[in-house]
Write a protein that holds these residues in place. Sequence first.
Motif, PDB file in Angstrom:
ATOM      1  N   HIS A 165       0.860  -1.185   0.000  1.00 53.95           N
ATOM      2  CA  HIS A 165       0.000   0.000   0.000  1.00 53.95           C
ATOM      3  C   HIS A 165       0.898   1.238   0.000  1.00 53.95           C
ATOM      4  O   HIS A 165       1.066   1.906   1.028  1.00 53.95           O
ATOM      5  N   ALA A 300      -2.636   7.277  -4.731  1.00 54.38           N
ATOM      6  CA  ALA A 300      -3.079   6.066  -4.031  1.00 54.38           C
ATOM      7  C   ALA A 300      -4.463   5.638  -4.503  1.00 54.38           C
ATOM      8  O   ALA A 300      -5.319   6.478  -4.801  1.00 54.38           O
ATOM      9  N   THR A 304      -5.924   1.558  -0.950  1.00 53.24           N
ATOM     10  CA  THR A 304      -4.763   1.984  -0.175  1.00 53.24           C
ATOM     11  C   THR A 304      -5.137   3.061   0.827  1.00 53.24           C
ATOM     12  O   THR A 304      -4.728   3.019   1.998  1.00 53.24           O
TER      13      THR A 304
END
Length: 314
Positions: A165, A300, A304
């Motif tokens: 992540h 992201a 995430t």
Amino acid sequence: MRAWVSAFAATAALAVLATPAVASSRFEELPENVRTFMTAYTAWGDNPRDVDAYLDLFVSDGSARLWDSGLAKPIDTTAGIRAQIEGVNRLVPDYRFVPERATASPDGKVAFVEATNTGTINGTPVAFRTMHRLVFGDPETTRVQDGRRSWDQVNLFAPVADAQHPLPNLFEGITSTPVDSLPGVDLPLYLREKLWRHEQSDALVAGRPGTASLSGPGLGTPLTGRKAVTAYLDRFFGAVSDLRLEPGITVRSGGTTYQEWLGTTTAHGGGDARPVPFSMVERIEPQRWSLHFDTLDLVASRETVAVLRQRIFG
């Protein structure tokens, strides 16, 4: 949880450790009402656990609104604002907020405040800058009616990111290039709006002198050189589409202009395209240009972001 993040942004940044006397001198040229507010703002930043002092920064009739990066709607109740700052104090017990620079409209109705924020989250120190656009009340001219913070949430979540992540720096690898002596081309606001909407990096950079520097998210030091600054904007535009910005509040003081932009975009973070609210503040000076915006959704995926929020807030 989002409100906790908003509150942390609302009140945080690198404590560039000004003494009270130095802090006061920075605000001497402001209109009287803004100067009074900045005294209270700075005092609260020295003791963020004083929730009542924080609430006293806002108009007393319960109509204050607080916007933040990533929020589609404002926090618009006294209870909501109280819960927000209480959440910050639980999350960041050593939180400190230091206003460093303030510029106001001559009538004292609006101010832009740049601040540094520091604290420790889950044992990890964090430090970052925030930009605050504040509209003051009428008749409560020393209290905020409508406030909006612009900041990069990546700074908050990066300590808990990992390989599965990740939170990459959108502007990694961009470095300064040689400067030139070409003057900037004065760009009226309507044209700047079109250039932002149509992602015209070259033309936006042409509006700044060749010797001007750029500060913004992801940069440890300002960029110089038109090629480098253009690459920075190209990288930003490559992470979004359908950028729809409209001019918000403008404040000019001396040779400095603060320009707020408000709107929406499609963010492509993690290859997961989705529409998001988007705001940005530009500070434009003869030899310096700075941009304040959030890159979290630009780097992201939704998954995430959700995982990292869980890691911080539980």
